[in-house]
Design a protein around this motif. Structure first.
Motif, PDB file in Angstrom:
ATOM      1  N   ASN A  10      61.177  -9.784  48.777  1.00 57.66           N
ATOM      2  CA  ASN A  10      61.656  -8.475  49.235  1.00 57.66           C
ATOM      3  C   ASN A  10      61.490  -8.346  50.752  1.00 57.66           C
ATOM      4  OD1 ASN A  10      62.625  -5.872  49.201  1.00 57.66           O
ATOM      5  ND2 ASN A  10      60.710  -4.977  48.485  1.00 57.66           N
ATOM      6  N   LEU A  11      60.352  -8.831  51.280  1.00 56.07           N
ATOM      7  CA  LEU A  11      60.104  -8.787  52.709  1.00 56.07           C
ATOM      8  C   LEU A  11      61.108  -9.654  53.463  1.00 56.07           C
ATOM      9  CD1 LEU A  11      58.316  -7.814  55.051  1.00 56.07           C
ATOM     10  CD2 LEU A  11      56.895  -9.819  54.662  1.00 56.07           C
ATOM     11  N   VAL A  12      61.384 -10.843  52.940  1.00 62.02           N
ATOM     12  CA  VAL A  12      62.351 -11.734  53.571  1.00 62.02           C
ATOM     13  C   VAL A  12      63.730 -11.086  53.587  1.00 62.02           C
ATOM     14  CG1 VAL A  12      63.546 -13.956  53.337  1.00 62.02           C
ATOM     15  CG2 VAL A  12      61.073 -13.827  53.032  1.00 62.02           C
ATOM     16  N   GLU A  13      64.096 -10.434  52.498  1.00 64.35           N
ATOM     17  CA  GLU A  13      65.385  -9.746  52.417  1.00 64.35           C
ATOM     18  C   GLU A  13      65.461  -8.599  53.421  1.00 64.35           C
ATOM     19  OE1 GLU A  13      67.546  -6.910  49.177  1.00 64.35           O
ATOM     20  OE2 GLU A  13      66.578  -8.720  48.415  1.00 64.35           O
ATOM     21  N   ARG A  14      64.380  -7.845  53.553  1.00 60.18           N
ATOM     22  CA  ARG A  14      64.363  -6.726  54.491  1.00 60.18           C
ATOM     23  C   ARG A  14      64.407  -7.211  55.940  1.00 60.18           C
ATOM     24  NH1 ARG A  14      60.409  -2.107  52.923  1.00 60.18           N
ATOM     25  NH2 ARG A  14      61.748  -1.030  54.380  1.00 60.18           N
ATOM     26  N   ILE A  15      63.770  -8.364  56.213  1.00 59.66           N
ATOM     27  CA  ILE A  15      63.833  -8.941  57.556  1.00 59.66           C
ATOM     28  C   ILE A  15      65.266  -9.339  57.883  1.00 59.66           C
ATOM     29  CG2 ILE A  15      63.116 -10.902  58.979  1.00 59.66           C
ATOM     30  CD1 ILE A  15      60.412 -10.790  57.542  1.00 59.66           C
ATOM     31  N   GLU A  16      65.953  -9.916  56.919  1.00 62.63           N
ATOM     32  CA  GLU A  16      67.361 -10.300  57.124  1.00 62.63           C
ATOM     33  C   GLU A  16      68.234  -9.061  57.343  1.00 62.63           C
ATOM     34  OE1 GLU A  16      68.852 -13.248  57.639  1.00 62.63           O
ATOM     35  OE2 GLU A  16      66.795 -13.995  57.696  1.00 62.63           O
ATOM     36  N   ASN A  17      67.961  -8.002  56.597  1.00 62.54           N
ATOM     37  CA  ASN A  17      68.704  -6.749  56.786  1.00 62.54           C
ATOM     38  C   ASN A  17      68.481  -6.187  58.196  1.00 62.54           C
ATOM     39  OD1 ASN A  17      69.685  -6.889  54.203  1.00 62.54           O
ATOM     40  ND2 ASN A  17      68.223  -5.424  53.355  1.00 62.54           N
ATOM     41  N   LEU A  18      67.236  -6.276  58.663  1.00 65.98           N
ATOM     42  CA  LEU A  18      66.922  -5.801  60.006  1.00 65.98           C
ATOM     43  C   LEU A  18      67.643  -6.647  61.055  1.00 65.98           C
ATOM     44  CD1 LEU A  18      65.335  -3.892  61.853  1.00 65.98           C
ATOM     45  CD2 LEU A  18      63.413  -5.466  61.692  1.00 65.98           C
ATOM     46  N   LYS A  19      67.692  -7.952  60.833  1.00 66.71           N
ATOM     47  CA  LYS A  19      68.393  -8.847  61.755  1.00 66.71           C
ATOM     48  C   LYS A  19      69.877  -8.486  61.816  1.00 66.71           C
ATOM     49  CE  LYS A  19      69.333 -13.732  62.601  1.00 66.71           C
ATOM     50  NZ  LYS A  19      69.117 -15.096  62.117  1.00 66.71           N
ATOM     51  N   THR A  20      70.488  -8.258  60.646  1.00 67.60           N
ATOM     52  CA  THR A  20      71.901  -7.879  60.604  1.00 67.60           C
ATOM     53  C   THR A  20      72.120  -6.547  61.314  1.00 67.60           C
ATOM     54  OG1 THR A  20      71.719  -8.673  58.324  1.00 67.60           O
ATOM     55  CG2 THR A  20      73.868  -7.968  59.036  1.00 67.60           C
ATOM     56  N   GLU A  21      71.226  -5.621  61.077  1.00 67.85           N
ATOM     57  CA  GLU A  21      71.325  -4.303  61.720  1.00 67.85           C
ATOM     58  C   GLU A  21      71.227  -4.430  63.239  1.00 67.85           C
ATOM     59  OE1 GLU A  21      68.641  -0.261  61.791  1.00 67.85           O
ATOM     60  OE2 GLU A  21      68.677  -1.432  59.946  1.00 67.85           O
TER      61      GLU A  21
END
Length: 174
Positions: A10-21
């Motif tokens: 979940n943390l890895v997914e949220r980090i990727e979402n932050l990167k995309t944002e």
């Protein structure tokens, strides 16, 4: 063990979402917002798999993102990251959003006394006359006397007149 792995994914997914944002909103974010989100991203990216090394990761993120490294920045980055992980947005800054001092003119009784004096002048009030009224009457009536050497300058008197709703107008004949 499964919960820990799920949290890591979940943390890895949220980090990727932050990167995309960050990539998508790079042009629309303010510089401070972008720097904060970038610092959070760099901090989370540098964390160990087991969550240790938080201080080291935050120091590296602070040195990477901010030009001047200050000792409080890593702690602030950890706070931003925890807040972002919990609420999915950064905390709202209250910097510059509150009055630093209470002005004497903000009091209702003081403002009413000033309004009464200005009306008694018949429309010919100047900042210099208003300053004299404040020094000779208002400060003495409120208990702030001359022996404390409390006074205001002409610019403050003009600003207080603006606060009360009066503005300078030149009157031309003809």
């Amino acid at each position: 063990m499964d919960d820990e792995e799920q949290n890591h994914l979940n943390l890895v997914e949220r980090i990727e979402n932050l990167k995309t944002e960050l990539i998508e909103q790079q042009k629309t974010l303010t510089v401070t917002e972008y720097n904060k989100k970038r610092a959070v991203f760099e901090y989370l990216k540098r964390l160990d798999n087991n969550g240790k090394g938080k201080i080291k990761a935050s120091i590296e993120a602070a040195k990477l993102v901010f030009i001047k490294y200050a000792p409080h920045k890593p702690r602030t980055i950890r706070y931003w990251a925890n807040f972002w992980l919990k609420y999915n947005h950064l905390p709202v800054s209250c910097q510059g959003k509150h009055q630093k001092m209470v002005r004497l003119i903000d009091g209702e009784n003081i403002a009413e006394e000033c309004h009464m004096w200005i009306r008694s002048q018949g429309g010919t009030t100047t900042p210099l006359k208003f300053k004299e009224f404040i020094e000779q009457k208002l400060l003495i009536n409120t208990g702030i006397t001359k022996k404390n050497k409390k006074t205001i300058c002409v610019q403050t008197a003009a600003r207080w007149l603006n606060v009360l709703g009066y503005f300078f107008q030149s009157q031309k004949q003809g």
